[in-house]
Design a protein around this motif. Sequence first.
Motif: not given
Length: 617
Positions: A487-494, A533-539, A559-562, A571-579
């Motif tokens: 689901r999160t990958l769909a938010l980042v251009p291919g 000047t970096a050649d990346w936009e998403y991290f 924040q784009v997604g997690v 019941d509540r998530p604890r750890s994430f990777v934030v995009i």
Amino acid sequence: MTASSVPVAAAAVGPAARVVRAPSVRVRFWREPEFWLTLLLVCGIYFTRPATLTLRGEETRWAEVAREMIESGDWIVPREQGDVFPNRPPLANWCIAWSMLLFGNDGALAVRLPSLLATLLTTLLIYVCGRTFLERFGAFTAAIGYATMGQVLQLGRHAETESLFTLLTSGALLGWLACYLQNRRPWVTWSVGYALAALAALTKGPQGPIYFVGSTWLFLWCYDRSFLRQRGQLVGLAVFAAIVAAWQIPYMLATDLTSTAMIWGAESLNRFTRGSAGKVVRHALAFPWEVLHCTLPWSGVLVCFCDRSLRARLEAAKRPAQFLALSALLCLVPLLLAHAAQTRYFMPLYPCIALLGGTAAQLALAAEAGAVARRIWRAALLAGCAIALVVTVYFAWQSSGLTHWIPKSTNPSGAQSFGVVTLLLLATVAVCLCCRWAMRRLDKPDSLRASATAAYVLAVFYGLSYTVAGVNSLAAYSFDIRADVRRTLALVPGEAKLVSFVPVSHLFTYHLAGMGPRRVELVATPTPASAGTADWEYFCFNSAAGEPSPLPLPFAWEQVGVVTIDRNRYDRPRSFVVIGRKLAPSSNSPEVDAWRESSPVVRPEALEAAAPTTKRS
């Protein structure tokens, strides 16, 4: 299932009598039904439903390192996100990579196959080694006992390094012992032991060789010093050095001395540091009991050695039993001193415990066995029935819908289907009837056959209950992150590059790579001048709910997604990777200065709003 005697010859070697097998006698173990029953048991337990559970814990780390080896073609230096990963030598990663190439994919079965095969080979090794000094009943009981120890059932089917490390370390100890008892040439005996110890070193570092050298040298110093001084040991040391050097020299040339030191000792030394004296004492007092708990129910048979008459009847098994006991006790000492040591670090010695248990069981059922030993064996069978009953009652109760009477916990749910509960009930009845029959035959001529049947039925029950009900419970409790990643990958251009400034969760990078060609590239932390000047936009970066990002970010971002990277459902998530996505303002704008002053905090409610599927039931 009758027992065949094992002829032995005694020869005076060195300061003590060395018990060896007559050179003309060879046991054809492959013709014995117990060997094939053991093989059938292990295949039925471990090769059934191996991919039902999602990859958990460190499994994805080793799988990701193996995948990078395949993609880069560099099989010498383990890497994570392209950076050197000096955690441990690469043999386990090689095995996973070879399995991936064999299957043509990186699925759970391909990743776990090396561990499954290692568990199978360790069990068969126990039987084969046991037949050098035990009758068929003793070797059979030891083998099926190891295969169904509680912790082996758990780790033996996962792609952790413990299974392979156990095979190689115990193979060094038991292979050396078998050659020694069979009076093989010293250079053969030492070469077998040192070769397997070298492979163990290439799996998890120096523990394997330390265990092997410490155990064999201490045993020979006590009982056979002349064999310790044999020149054949120099051949074994040369074999060890050649195997290790074949990888070590290219690795050191490709990296540096710091990486070499880290890959051999960093992880082990961390277990001994940062612990107070109180922690060490508490750990040393609790650790032996934890080991006994993890080897239940079969470790209970060791109580038979409390019977003095049983110890006096060891005879041909006396020297092997002394070697196994010395090995287990010697290797336990450093784990007692390491306050952060876990019971799985002692797993390479579980085969020694299993063979000691098989020795005790065989002597307890011998014709001349005393009443105390037989009572202990009878108690062991009763304990096996009690454990089976407790397991069945637990799963039946969990499945009854009455668990709302107790406070909710994060433990795995044991709820099972009606069919599984019925199967467990029928299996428990069969176990109790079989053990009752075996206990009534203890004083009969067929006592060994009856007890072996009861032990096998117990082993089948333990394996069945874990493979069916236990795996069902863990599968219901485990969290599969693949939907969040997709689901999160769909938010980042291919075509967009995705980077991280520090290593990101291996669970995320493994599943990300499994969904396409995209990889997370590890780049240097940007400065205010280089960010624009970096050649990346998403991290991306790792985060825990309510905690700030791990590094100050010298640019404005949104924040784009997690992706939730919890191992289990909560019941509540604890750890994430934030995009995140870098915003357009220049690096010297007031907005960027504000972001540099305070790292943005990832709020739980923001995470849930961005990823509504992350909340678990």
